[in-house]
Design a protein around this motif. Structure first.
Motif, PDB file in Angstrom:
ATOM      1  N   THR A  17       0.964  -1.088  -0.044  1.00  0.00           N
ATOM      2  CA  THR A  17      -0.031  -0.127  -0.012  1.00  0.00           C
ATOM      3  C   THR A  17       0.776   1.302  -0.210  1.00  0.00           C
ATOM      4  OG1 THR A  17      -1.771  -1.130   1.254  1.00  0.00           O
ATOM      5  CG2 THR A  17      -1.698   1.187   1.319  1.00  0.00           C
ATOM      6  N   LEU A  78     -10.493  -8.749  -2.958  1.00  0.00           N
ATOM      7  CA  LEU A  78      -9.147  -9.000  -3.474  1.00  0.00           C
ATOM      8  C   LEU A  78      -9.277  -9.336  -5.120  1.00  0.00           C
ATOM      9  CD1 LEU A  78      -6.766 -10.852  -1.100  1.00  0.00           C
ATOM     10  CD2 LEU A  78      -7.124  -8.463  -1.375  1.00  0.00           C
ATOM     11  N   GLN A 115      -5.951   1.422  -7.797  1.00  0.00           N
ATOM     12  CA  GLN A 115      -6.533   0.583  -6.554  1.00  0.00           C
ATOM     13  C   GLN A 115      -6.478  -1.022  -7.300  1.00  0.00           C
ATOM     14  OE1 GLN A 115     -10.610   0.693  -5.275  1.00  0.00           O
ATOM     15  NE2 GLN A 115     -10.056   0.320  -3.174  1.00  0.00           N
ATOM     16  N   PHE A 119      -4.794  -4.121  -5.276  1.00  0.00           N
ATOM     17  CA  PHE A 119      -5.252  -5.263  -4.945  1.00  0.00           C
ATOM     18  C   PHE A 119      -4.823  -6.427  -5.607  1.00  0.00           C
ATOM     19  CE2 PHE A 119      -8.674  -4.078  -1.923  1.00  0.00           C
ATOM     20  CZ  PHE A 119      -8.133  -3.060  -1.517  1.00  0.00           C
TER      21      PHE A 119
END
Length: 127
Positions: A17, A78, A115, A119
Motif C-alpha cells: 500500500t 481482492l 487501486q 489489490f
C-alpha cells in the motif's frame, strides 16, 4: 508469500500500500470506511477497508460492518468478484450490520486503475 490474514500478510499489505502511493479513487470510494470481520475455524480476524485500502483492525469511521469467511473476503475484496459478492450476500455468507447505503457505494463506484493494481499485487502476494 505470507498466509492470508496473518500478521505477515498484513505487513505485506501495508508495504504494498505504501509503495502504491496515491490511489486516485472516486469520491464515493475515497470516503468509504467499512469494518470487516472474518470468522474462520482458526479464529476471528478484524480489518477495515478505509480510503480504498485494507488495514488491520477496525476503524472508528466505519458505519457498516460485514462479517464473512476468508474465502468470501478474498473473492469480493481482492478479486473484485461482484458476482461472488451478490451470491454470498443472498445466501447469508455475508452478514451486514449498520448502514446499508455504504454497500451501495461499494457496489456502484468503480475502483481506480491504481487501486486495482494494488489489490492485484496483494492477491499475488497471498497464499
Amino acid at each position: 508469500m505470507p498466509a492470508f490474514l496473518t500478521d505477515d500478510w498484513f505487513a505485506t499489505v501495508e508495504s504494498l500500500t505504501a509503495q502504491a502511493g496515491e490511489l486516485n479513487l472516486p469520491p464515493a470510494l475515497n470516503a468509504l470506511a467499512i469494518n470487516l470481520i472474518v470468522n474462520e475455524a482458526s479464529g476471528t480476524t478484524e480489518l477495515a477497508l478505509a480510503g480504498g485500502k485494507l488495514q488491520k483492525g477496525l476503524t472508528e469511521q466505519a458505519k457498516t460492518t460485514l462479517t464473512m469467511d476468508g474465502e468470501t473476503l478474498r473473492k469480493v475484496f481482492l478479486e473484485f468478484d461482484m458476482t461472488a459478492a451478490m451470491q454470498a450476500f443472498m445466501t447469508g455468507k455475508i452478514k451486514v450490520q449498520g448502514d446499508m447505503s455504504q454497500l451501495m457505494a461499494l457496489q456502484t463506484a468503480k475502483p481506480s486503475a491504481e487501486q486495482k493494481a494494488l489489490f492485484k499485487n496483494i492477491l499475488a502476494a497471498t497464499v
